[in-house]
Design a protein around this motif. Structure first.
Motif, PDB file in Angstrom:
ATOM      1  N   GLU A   3       0.831  -1.216   0.000  1.00 37.08           N
ATOM      2  CA  GLU A   3       0.000   0.000   0.000  1.00 37.08           C
ATOM      3  C   GLU A   3       0.855   1.250   0.000  1.00 37.08           C
ATOM      4  O   GLU A   3       0.590   2.206  -0.727  1.00 37.08           O
ATOM      5  CB  GLU A   3      -0.876   0.033   1.253  1.00 37.08           C
ATOM      6  CG  GLU A   3      -1.842  -1.106   1.353  1.00 37.08           C
ATOM      7  CD  GLU A   3      -2.383  -1.253   2.768  1.00 37.08           C
ATOM      8  OE1 GLU A   3      -2.078  -0.409   3.622  1.00 37.08           O
ATOM      9  OE2 GLU A   3      -3.109  -2.219   3.007  1.00 37.08           O
ATOM     10  N   HIS A  43      -8.830   4.179   4.147  1.00 37.33           N
ATOM     11  CA  HIS A  43      -7.464   3.717   4.354  1.00 37.33           C
ATOM     12  C   HIS A  43      -6.513   4.402   3.370  1.00 37.33           C
ATOM     13  O   HIS A  43      -5.413   4.797   3.736  1.00 37.33           O
ATOM     14  CB  HIS A  43      -7.410   2.196   4.200  1.00 37.33           C
ATOM     15  CG  HIS A  43      -6.195   1.586   4.798  1.00 37.33           C
ATOM     16  ND1 HIS A  43      -6.168   1.104   6.073  1.00 37.33           N
ATOM     17  CD2 HIS A  43      -4.957   1.416   4.307  1.00 37.33           C
ATOM     18  CE1 HIS A  43      -4.954   0.654   6.340  1.00 37.33           C
ATOM     19  NE2 HIS A  43      -4.187   0.835   5.285  1.00 37.33           N
ATOM     20  N   HIS A  47      -3.162   6.884   4.225  1.00 36.96           N
ATOM     21  CA  HIS A  47      -1.832   6.741   3.627  1.00 36.96           C
ATOM     22  C   HIS A  47      -1.459   7.995   2.842  1.00 36.96           C
ATOM     23  O   HIS A  47      -0.324   8.455   2.900  1.00 36.96           O
ATOM     24  CB  HIS A  47      -1.780   5.524   2.685  1.00 36.96           C
ATOM     25  CG  HIS A  47      -1.527   4.242   3.402  1.00 36.96           C
ATOM     26  ND1 HIS A  47      -0.279   3.825   3.779  1.00 36.96           N
ATOM     27  CD2 HIS A  47      -2.384   3.287   3.824  1.00 36.96           C
ATOM     28  CE1 HIS A  47      -0.380   2.656   4.391  1.00 36.96           C
ATOM     29  NE2 HIS A  47      -1.640   2.302   4.438  1.00 36.96           N
TER      30      HIS A  47
HETATM   31 ZN   LIG Z   1      -2.196   0.474   5.277  1.00 29.76          ZN
END
Ligand SMILES: [Zn+2]
Length: 93
Positions: A3, A43, A47
């Motif tokens: 990610e 999410h 980030h």
């Molecule tokens: Zn993450």
């Protein structure tokens, strides 16, 4: 880690485009989240905020589109769809 790499790549592209256009900052970033990128919009936003700190995209609004097509050729990716940039010329009243 996957990610983080996706988001870092995205921000690197945003910074490159920003520099190419001589933009002051990024107003809005539109992204597409593939069905297999394993990130919810929330999410991704976490980030993004983390990685964008200190860059031209620090204050950017996020417009996030999610895909549920697992057969999409880029289902594992996060794609940059569009950018709205603020340049010095446009910043005036
Ligand atoms: Zn993450």
């Amino acid at each position: 880690m996957h990610e983080t790499a996706l988001v870092k790549n995205l921000i690197h592209r945003v910074e490159t485009l920003c520099a190419d256009e001589n933009a002051e900052r990024v107003v809005e970033v539109a992204v597409w989240l593939g069905a297999l990128c394993h990130m919810s919009p929330e999410h991704f936003t976490d980030h993004f905020r983390q990685e964008a700190a200190g860059t031209c995209a620090e204050q950017a609004q996020l417009r996030i589109e999610t895909s549920d097509d697992i057969n999409h050729p880029q289902a594992q990716d996060v794609l940059l769809q569009s950018l709205e940039l603020e340049t010095e010329d446009e910043a005036g009243p």
